[in-house]
Motif scaffolding. Structure first.
Motif, PDB file in Angstrom:
ATOM      1  N   PRO A 339     -10.938  10.412  -4.059  1.00  0.00           N
ATOM      2  CA  PRO A 339     -10.231   9.792  -2.843  1.00  0.00           C
ATOM      3  C   PRO A 339      -8.495   9.887  -3.298  1.00  0.00           C
ATOM      4  O   PRO A 339      -7.756  10.380  -2.614  1.00  0.00           O
ATOM      5  N   SER A 340      -8.391   9.688  -4.630  1.00  0.00           N
ATOM      6  CA  SER A 340      -6.974   9.792  -5.010  1.00  0.00           C
ATOM      7  C   SER A 340      -6.304  11.078  -4.945  1.00  0.00           C
ATOM      8  O   SER A 340      -5.090  11.028  -4.718  1.00  0.00           O
ATOM      9  N   GLU A 343      -5.073  11.113  -1.195  1.00  0.00           N
ATOM     10  CA  GLU A 343      -4.060  10.022  -1.187  1.00  0.00           C
ATOM     11  C   GLU A 343      -2.764  10.787  -1.452  1.00  0.00           C
ATOM     12  O   GLU A 343      -1.679  10.743  -1.126  1.00  0.00           O
ATOM     13  N   HIS A 355      -2.714   5.168   4.611  1.00  0.00           N
ATOM     14  CA  HIS A 355      -3.943   4.347   5.071  1.00  0.00           C
ATOM     15  C   HIS A 355      -4.809   5.451   5.515  1.00  0.00           C
ATOM     16  O   HIS A 355      -4.662   6.000   6.441  1.00  0.00           O
ATOM     17  N   TYR A 356      -6.013   5.657   4.747  1.00  0.00           N
ATOM     18  CA  TYR A 356      -6.749   6.609   5.243  1.00  0.00           C
ATOM     19  C   TYR A 356      -8.092   6.286   4.833  1.00  0.00           C
ATOM     20  O   TYR A 356      -8.398   5.294   3.986  1.00  0.00           O
ATOM     21  N   GLN A 357      -9.064   6.890   5.472  1.00  0.00           N
ATOM     22  CA  GLN A 357     -10.537   6.700   5.287  1.00  0.00           C
ATOM     23  C   GLN A 357     -11.374   8.005   5.104  1.00  0.00           C
ATOM     24  O   GLN A 357     -11.031   8.797   6.119  1.00  0.00           O
ATOM     25  N   ARG A 418     -10.010  -2.986   6.140  1.00  0.00           N
ATOM     26  CA  ARG A 418      -9.443  -3.468   5.012  1.00  0.00           C
ATOM     27  C   ARG A 418     -10.443  -4.561   4.593  1.00  0.00           C
ATOM     28  O   ARG A 418     -10.688  -5.427   5.204  1.00  0.00           O
ATOM     29  N   LYS A 422      -7.553  -4.517   0.622  1.00  0.00           N
ATOM     30  CA  LYS A 422      -7.591  -3.047   0.149  1.00  0.00           C
ATOM     31  C   LYS A 422      -8.544  -2.131   1.065  1.00  0.00           C
ATOM     32  O   LYS A 422      -9.582  -2.635   1.617  1.00  0.00           O
ATOM     33  N   ARG A 425     -12.215   3.120   1.159  1.00  0.00           N
ATOM     34  CA  ARG A 425     -11.721   4.618   1.143  1.00  0.00           C
ATOM     35  C   ARG A 425     -12.638   5.620   1.615  1.00  0.00           C
ATOM     36  O   ARG A 425     -12.163   6.486   2.184  1.00  0.00           O
TER      37      ARG A 425
END
Lengths: 433, 143
Positions: A339-340, A343, A355-357, A418, A422, A425
């Motif tokens: 995921p990073s 990002e 902000h993502y999923q 969230r 946080k 993700r």
């Protein structure tokens, strides 16, 4: 058929003795030849002489992927460069790849464990093995290749991709065993069905499927559609490649070749070793590798261990199929994605809130990656075409970063759930349990 | 003369348009004209309101993504051919129309057309040259 009865059906007491002997040797070799291990041992206040029983292994610090990356390219090698005859690397999606170096003896070990694995899947000299794992730096292709050659079967080194060609060869060469990822097997089944080719037109009897997580349901479906026994194979470049463990026809777990690779299960939070049968992170130690001995490698794969004799006659310890990861790594169509990385791609876009999923699905047996991104004034416009252009730009940035096409979906601000401040993700809708 | 239009990003999800309307209603904002562009994944709600800054404020407070931009409002006779004339003028002047929407006045035989040309200034110039009545913000809000 069992490839190496002596090794695969060894009595438990004998096995433990052998493992301890080999462990002491490999620890000695690692300590004396790899500065990394010497440093880690010294920091932990231990030396090779402290390994008196198998449970003393717990004293040795873990090795992580980051440690291997820090040693890039050849820092983990335990032999002079002249003795290395082959190298492979991991995909290196999160930075430098990790390198694996093999001596001639390591290649022999690799072809030995792969021969055992293929024999478990019923392979012998008469078989025609269509190897659809990628050839190259990736260990999949050549690992299977060496095993096939050792068994004496005919290998078709077709490598990954080019589905039309795969179908043609499957039919024309009457391949009896296929090796690929399970999702590719299902994709092949679909293509075959579209062309009106049924399992009966083919000669497949077994499939050796790995390099990604899959489920019992997928197994049933592959078996039904391709008319073969679908078996799980496990391995990783850091340890040797494919051939660390393989399922037998009992299909009740993967036999780890524990005379070469010593498994432990730890709690990924406390890092304590867990008793047999409990679910946790698999940690592997290479007992015999020369070129690059690896002590207590944290695989991040979640599984459990089970010993005892298997109906197939082997006494090799079994691991359950992998049901998850102890980190947030995702494998999408065989490609490693963190995921990073997504990002990082989003952060490069001015005015975009990170902000993502990530939503992973497997609608038609192939993984799909959808990224929800919260819309922001910088992306928004009164004109549809500008908003769509912004969407495409985000898709391209992510593609550049991870090498996979994704579908970006713009969502309203604050709409991504969230938890404790946080964002959640990853939503992985594929089922592995 | 340019007119401020407020655009709102709407996710293609149940209840989102209602939520936006609810926010405006609660803030006592009357909508003069409205159109929605919809795609398979999102919608763009475009509105003419008397106080676009206030509308932007309340919508943003409720986590909507909002953009205020300029459009042109013209008056056309509410009869066949009204819009034909306007678009003819713009086509003659080689001006691209991104979108438009219209609403009819209550008491007069006139319609108001909100036009978004690619280049708003060029659009105004061409329409003025053809003696089309361009309405000011106040005139539109008073309707």
């Amino acid at each position: 058929m069992i490839w190496n009865e002596e090794a695969e059906c060894m009595a438990p007491g004998e096995k433990t003795k052998l493992q301890l002997e080999k462990l002491q040797e490999v620890v000695e070799r690692a300590y004396n030849n790899v500065p990394y291990y010497q440093k880690r041992f010294n920091e932990a206040g231990i030396g090779p002489e402290d390994i008196e029983t198998l449970s003393d292994l717990e004293k040795i610090p873990f090795t992580t992927k980051a440690d291997l990356r820090d040693a890039y390219p050849f820092g983990m090698f335990a032999v002079p460069p002249d003795d290395i005859v082959e190298v492979h690397t991991s995909s290196g999606t999160t930075g430098k790849p990790t390198v694996s170096g093999y001596t001639r003896e390591d290649i022999r070990i690799w072809s030995e464990v792969m021969a055992r694995a293929l024999t478990m899947a019923g392979a012998d000299k008469k078989d025609v093995i269509q190897n659809c794992y990628g050839y190259g730096l990736f260990t999949g292709g050549l690992g299977i290749h060496y095993g096939t050659q050792n068994v004496g079967a005919t290998v078709i080194p077709i490598s990954a991709g080019n589905t039309q060609r795969q179908v043609e060869i499957l039919k024309d060469f009457q391949s009896s065993i296929i090796t690929c990822t399970p999702s590719y097997a299902l994709y092949l089944a679909e293509v075959l069905e579209k062309e009106g080719i049924t399992g009966e037109d083919l000669n497949l009897k077994a499939g050796v499927f790995g390099a990604e997580m899959w489920t019992e349901e997928m197994r049933e479906e592959i078996e039904r559609r391709l008319h073969l026994d679908a078996l799980n194979i496990y391995g990783l470049t850091e340890i040797i490649g494919p051939g660390v463990a393989q399922e037998c026809m009992d299909k009740s777990g993967l036999h780890i070749f524990d005379d070469h690779f010593y498994p432990e299960i730890i709690d990924p939070q406390t890092l304590k070793t867990l008793p047999e049968g409990e679910k946790g992170e698999l940690v592997l130690t290479t007992l015999t590798r020369e070129g690059m001995p690896i002590l207590r490698f944290r695989t991040r794969d979640i599984t459990s261990l089970q010993s005892g004799e298997c109906p197939c006659g082997r006494s090799l310890v079994k691991m359950d199929r992998i049901t998850g990861r102890s980190d947030d790594m995702l494998k999408i169509r065989g490609v490693i994605v963190f995921p990073s990385q997504i990002e990082r791609a989003l952060l490069k876009i001015p005015g975009l809130e990170p902000h993502y999923q990530i939503i992973v699905t497997r609608p038609q047996h192939l993984d799909e990656l959808e990224v929800h991104v919260e819309a922001s004034p910088a992306l928004f416009s009164d004109e549809v075409k500008h908003v769509e252009k912004a969407k495409e730009m985000i898709q391209k940035r992510i593609h550049d970063e991870i090498g996979l096409r994704v579908n970006v979906n713009l969502v309203e601000p604050e709409s991504i759930p969230r938890s404790e401040g946080k964002a959640v993700r990853v939503v992985d809708k594929r089922k592995f349990d | 003369m340019k007119l401020k239009q407020i655009s709102v990003f709407l996710e293609n999800r149940k209840g989102r348009l209602w939520k936006a309307m609810n926010v405006l209603a609660t803030a006592d904002i009357n909508i003069r004209a409205l159109s929605i562009a919809d795609t398979s994944e999102f919608g763009i709600l475009r509105m003419i309101v008397p106080d676009p800054e206030k509308a932007q404020r309340v919508l943003e407070k409720n986590h909507f993504v909002v953009k205020v931009n300029q459009v042109i409002a013209v008056e056309v006779p509410d009869e066949p051919g009204g819009l034909d004339h306007i678009l003819g003028v713009l086509t003659q002047a080689d001006i691209n129309v991104e979108y438009l929407y219209a609403f009819v006045e209550k008491n007069e035989e006139k319609a108001i057309v909100v036009i978004r040309t690619e280049d708003v200034d060029a659009g105004i110039q061409a329409l003025e040259a053809a003696q089309v009545t361009i309405l000011s913000a106040d005139e539109v809000y008073k309707i």
